[in-house]
Design a protein around this motif. Structure first.
Motif, PDB file in Angstrom:
ATOM      1  N   PRO A  78       0.758  -0.987  -0.037  1.00 11.58           N
ATOM      2  CA  PRO A  78      -0.129  -0.130   0.262  1.00 11.58           C
ATOM      3  C   PRO A  78       0.718   1.468   0.007  1.00 11.58           C
ATOM      4  CG  PRO A  78      -0.093  -1.027   2.342  1.00 11.58           C
ATOM      5  CD  PRO A  78       0.409  -1.961   1.202  1.00 11.58           C
ATOM      6  N   VAL A  79       1.939   1.254   0.861  1.00 11.87           N
ATOM      7  CA  VAL A  79       2.767   2.390   0.474  1.00 11.87           C
ATOM      8  C   VAL A  79       3.331   2.655  -0.628  1.00 11.87           C
ATOM      9  CG1 VAL A  79       4.667   3.603   1.777  1.00 11.87           C
ATOM     10  CG2 VAL A  79       3.463   2.010   3.114  1.00 11.87           C
ATOM     11  N   PHE A  80       3.692   1.462  -1.471  1.00 16.74           N
ATOM     12  CA  PHE A  80       4.198   1.735  -2.886  1.00 16.74           C
ATOM     13  C   PHE A  80       3.408   2.340  -3.735  1.00 16.74           C
ATOM     14  CE2 PHE A  80       5.051   0.017  -7.205  1.00 16.74           C
ATOM     15  CZ  PHE A  80       6.284   0.493  -7.210  1.00 16.74           C
ATOM     16  N   ARG A  81       2.069   1.761  -3.728  1.00 14.56           N
ATOM     17  CA  ARG A  81       0.935   2.367  -4.412  1.00 14.56           C
ATOM     18  C   ARG A  81       0.520   3.748  -4.024  1.00 14.56           C
ATOM     19  NH1 ARG A  81      -1.760  -2.800  -3.254  1.00 14.56           N
ATOM     20  NH2 ARG A  81      -3.267  -1.618  -1.884  1.00 14.56           N
ATOM     21  N   LYS A  82       0.664   4.181  -2.905  1.00 16.48           N
ATOM     22  CA  LYS A  82       0.608   5.545  -2.459  1.00 16.48           C
ATOM     23  C   LYS A  82       1.561   6.378  -3.144  1.00 16.48           C
ATOM     24  CE  LYS A  82      -0.767   9.064   0.122  1.00 16.48           C
ATOM     25  NZ  LYS A  82      -1.772   9.845   0.043  1.00 16.48           N
ATOM     26  N   ALA A  83       2.989   6.063  -2.913  1.00 13.35           N
ATOM     27  CA  ALA A  83       3.832   6.618  -3.461  1.00 13.35           C
ATOM     28  C   ALA A  83       3.750   6.743  -5.080  1.00 13.35           C
ATOM     29  CB  ALA A  83       5.365   5.884  -3.364  1.00 13.35           C
ATOM     30  N   ALA A  84       3.190   5.754  -5.766  1.00 15.71           N
ATOM     31  CA  ALA A  84       2.874   5.899  -7.330  1.00 15.71           C
ATOM     32  C   ALA A  84       1.980   6.771  -7.532  1.00 15.71           C
ATOM     33  CB  ALA A  84       2.625   4.382  -7.676  1.00 15.71           C
ATOM     34  N   LEU A  85       0.843   6.933  -6.765  1.00 20.25           N
ATOM     35  CA  LEU A  85      -0.255   8.041  -6.824  1.00 20.25           C
ATOM     36  C   LEU A  85       0.405   9.427  -6.692  1.00 20.25           C
ATOM     37  CD1 LEU A  85      -3.171   6.254  -5.077  1.00 20.25           C
ATOM     38  CD2 LEU A  85      -2.886   6.586  -7.550  1.00 20.25           C
ATOM     39  N   ASN A  86       1.403   9.620  -5.579  1.00 15.36           N
ATOM     40  CA  ASN A  86       2.029  10.875  -5.325  1.00 15.36           C
ATOM     41  C   ASN A  86       2.663  11.154  -6.633  1.00 15.36           C
ATOM     42  OD1 ASN A  86       0.813  10.795  -2.692  1.00 15.36           O
ATOM     43  ND2 ASN A  86       2.392  10.255  -1.840  1.00 15.36           N
ATOM     44  N   GLN A 242      11.214  10.452 -11.705  1.00 15.26           N
ATOM     45  CA  GLN A 242      12.171  10.118 -10.764  1.00 15.26           C
ATOM     46  C   GLN A 242      12.552  11.062  -9.475  1.00 15.26           C
ATOM     47  OE1 GLN A 242      15.767   7.945 -12.920  1.00 15.26           O
ATOM     48  NE2 GLN A 242      14.762   9.352 -14.636  1.00 15.26           N
ATOM     49  N   ILE A 243      11.596  11.875  -9.353  1.00 17.06           N
ATOM     50  CA  ILE A 243      11.718  12.705  -8.195  1.00 17.06           C
ATOM     51  C   ILE A 243      12.097  12.335  -7.030  1.00 17.06           C
ATOM     52  CG2 ILE A 243       9.362  12.822  -7.981  1.00 17.06           C
ATOM     53  CD1 ILE A 243       9.673  15.809  -6.823  1.00 17.06           C
ATOM     54  N   PHE A 244      13.289  12.753  -6.488  1.00 22.26           N
ATOM     55  CA  PHE A 244      13.875  12.249  -5.217  1.00 22.26           C
ATOM     56  C   PHE A 244      14.282  13.189  -4.173  1.00 22.26           C
ATOM     57  CE2 PHE A 244      17.745  10.800  -2.812  1.00 22.26           C
ATOM     58  CZ  PHE A 244      16.939  10.065  -2.044  1.00 22.26           C
ATOM     59  N   GLU A 245      15.163  14.032  -4.698  1.00 24.34           N
ATOM     60  CA  GLU A 245      15.738  15.153  -3.638  1.00 24.34           C
ATOM     61  C   GLU A 245      14.857  16.037  -2.886  1.00 24.34           C
ATOM     62  OE1 GLU A 245      16.613  14.709  -7.005  1.00 24.34           O
ATOM     63  OE2 GLU A 245      18.473  14.244  -7.187  1.00 24.34           O
ATOM     64  N   SER A 258       2.336  11.788   2.491  1.00 27.51           N
ATOM     65  CA  SER A 258       1.855  12.632   1.271  1.00 27.51           C
ATOM     66  C   SER A 258       2.777  12.887   0.247  1.00 27.51           C
ATOM     67  CB  SER A 258       1.052  13.720   1.767  1.00 27.51           C
ATOM     68  OG  SER A 258       2.073  14.609   2.655  1.00 27.51           O
ATOM     69  N   THR A 259       3.959  12.948   0.399  1.00 23.75           N
ATOM     70  CA  THR A 259       5.140  13.472  -0.434  1.00 23.75           C
ATOM     71  C   THR A 259       6.073  12.282  -0.770  1.00 23.75           C
ATOM     72  OG1 THR A 259       6.410  14.291   1.236  1.00 23.75           O
ATOM     73  CG2 THR A 259       4.983  15.865   0.124  1.00 23.75           C
ATOM     74  N   MET A 260       5.547  10.897  -0.219  1.00 26.40           N
ATOM     75  CA  MET A 260       6.549   9.678  -0.585  1.00 26.40           C
ATOM     76  C   MET A 260       6.159   9.449  -2.023  1.00 26.40           C
ATOM     77  SD  MET A 260       8.595   7.516   0.585  1.00 26.40           S
ATOM     78  CE  MET A 260       8.160   7.412   2.455  1.00 26.40           C
ATOM     79  N   THR A 261       7.477   9.579  -2.682  1.00 21.20           N
ATOM     80  CA  THR A 261       7.645   9.096  -4.353  1.00 21.20           C
ATOM     81  C   THR A 261       7.999   7.821  -4.340  1.00 21.20           C
ATOM     82  OG1 THR A 261       9.782  10.255  -4.507  1.00 21.20           O
ATOM     83  CG2 THR A 261       7.803  11.658  -4.611  1.00 21.20           C
ATOM     84  N   VAL A 262       7.895   7.345  -5.477  1.00 23.26           N
ATOM     85  CA  VAL A 262       8.438   5.910  -5.861  1.00 23.26           C
ATOM     86  C   VAL A 262       9.973   5.887  -5.875  1.00 23.26           C
ATOM     87  CG1 VAL A 262       8.398   4.137  -7.621  1.00 23.26           C
ATOM     88  CG2 VAL A 262       6.514   5.445  -7.386  1.00 23.26           C
ATOM     89  N   SER A 263      10.529   6.869  -6.394  1.00 23.23           N
ATOM     90  CA  SER A 263      12.228   6.953  -6.001  1.00 23.23           C
ATOM     91  C   SER A 263      12.633   6.800  -4.826  1.00 23.23           C
ATOM     92  CB  SER A 263      12.685   8.043  -7.127  1.00 23.23           C
ATOM     93  OG  SER A 263      12.617   7.697  -8.280  1.00 23.23           O
ATOM     94  N   TYR A 264      11.550   7.641  -3.930  1.00 26.81           N
ATOM     95  CA  TYR A 264      12.289   7.718  -2.415  1.00 26.81           C
ATOM     96  C   TYR A 264      11.802   6.262  -1.739  1.00 26.81           C
ATOM     97  CZ  TYR A 264      12.821   9.968   2.018  1.00 26.81           C
ATOM     98  OH  TYR A 264      13.060  10.445   3.137  1.00 26.81           O
ATOM     99  N   TYR A 265      10.714   5.833  -2.177  1.00 31.21           N
ATOM    100  CA  TYR A 265      10.501   4.616  -1.538  1.00 31.21           C
ATOM    101  C   TYR A 265      11.375   3.460  -1.767  1.00 31.21           C
ATOM    102  CZ  TYR A 265       7.593   1.072   0.492  1.00 31.21           C
ATOM    103  OH  TYR A 265       6.879   0.149   1.417  1.00 31.21           O
ATOM    104  N   THR A 266      11.814   3.451  -3.045  1.00 31.23           N
ATOM    105  CA  THR A 266      12.794   2.721  -3.546  1.00 31.23           C
ATOM    106  C   THR A 266      14.088   2.878  -2.891  1.00 31.23           C
ATOM    107  OG1 THR A 266      11.871   2.601  -5.822  1.00 31.23           O
ATOM    108  CG2 THR A 266      13.901   1.782  -5.446  1.00 31.23           C
TER     109      THR A 266
END
Length: 304
Positions: A78-86, A242-245, A258-266
């Protein structure tokens, strides 16, 4: 042996020598590419099908191949899906905003601003070449609640500014605002080059036919800018997916992811030692980037 055969031999020998010299010069790059790019990519792709964790680094041959389990685990997280939506929300909002700001600034520099044009170009482009970490830290102080400069200025007009980075509803818009401001300079330079390549004769002919400024821009400038717009859209979307920084420095993925992105979660999964899972997430990002890029080329390349 004919004269044509004799005259052809020196050219053939010269071509072979040039080809041999080219390969000799290319060998160092090829070796570096294979060692530091191709091999790590292949290794990470293989890792995405294994249960590799931090403890397995000492005994890499003891890992088990688990097939697509990492991919299914990532997609069911669920966190990855949330990051994907963000990430999707960020790209859908920030990319058009960046392109509009860049195009407006490019048009102003091309036609509107005549004095101190070089200074404006430098000012618009300076955030791009500034360290993203430094920019994010400055914006974090600007967006502080309630003592940040932005909320202080809003207070002068009787506006109670929100908790930009502490409110889940405002954290991502704040990052979008900062990212669009920081990155539109690159697109502006590219748009400016495209605008200067539009033949002036077409604008003059349209003006003679009675077309106003807006109609000339819509029917003359924009169609000729399609290749430039396509290039800017592709490069911008690849970077934004690929937003991360920005979330890493400003919010650490919060509040409430709310600002977790896929790259950050990876990145977090790598930090936790879940190397196989993190590798699978990386390749999911790659697949999405490839699909989005293909769609953009499909939609705009035909018209271009």
């Amino acid at each position: 042996m004919t004269t044509q055969t004799i005259s052809r031999r020196p050219g053939q020998l010269s071509g072979r020598r040039e080809a041999r010299a080219a390969w000799i010069l290319a060998i160092p790059f090829c070796l570096l590419f294979l060692a530091f790019t191709a091999w790590p990519v292949l290794q990470s792709f293989f890792m995405s099908f294994t249960d590799t964790k931090a403890r397995d680094l000492r005994s890499p041959f003891s890992v088990d191949i688990i097939g697509l389990d990492n991919y299914t685990k990532a997609l069911s997280d669920p966190v990855f899906r949330k990051a994907a939506l963000n990430t999707a929300y960020f790209v859908i909002v920030c990319m058009p905003l960046t392109l509009l700001l860049a195009l407006a600034a490019a048009v102003a520099l091309d036609k509107g601003i005549t004095r101190f044009r070089s200074m404006y170009r430098l000012g618009f482009y300076t955030p791009v070449i500034t360290s993203i970490v430094a920019v994010a830290v400055v914006w974090r102080f600007l967006l502080q609640d309630p003592a940040g400069l932005i909320n202080t200025v809003l207070g002068w007009f009787g506006i109670d500014g929100p908790n930009w980075l502490g409110d889940p509803n405002w954290a991502m818009p704040a990052i979008i605002m900062m990212t669009a401001w920081r990155t539109f300079g690159t697109a502006m330079i590219i748009f400016l080059a495209g605008l200067q390549a539009v033949p002036a004769e077409l604008h003059e002919a349209a003006a003679i036919d009675g077309a106003g400024v807006w109609r000339r821009f819509r029917h003359v400038t924009l169609p000729l800018l399609r290749p430039t717009i396509l290039f800017v859209m592709v490069t911008t979307s690849i970077g934004y997916l690929q937003i991360f920084e920005e979330p890493f420095v400003m919010t650490k993925g919060g509040p409430l992811n709310s600002t977790m992105t896929v790259s950050y979660y990876t990145f977090n999964q790598f930090g936790y030692g879940n190397y196989g899972l993190a590798a699978s997430m990386s390749y999911l990002i790659f697949v999405v980037i490839a699909i989005v890029t293909a769609i953009q080329f499909r939609l705009f390349r035909e018209r271009t």
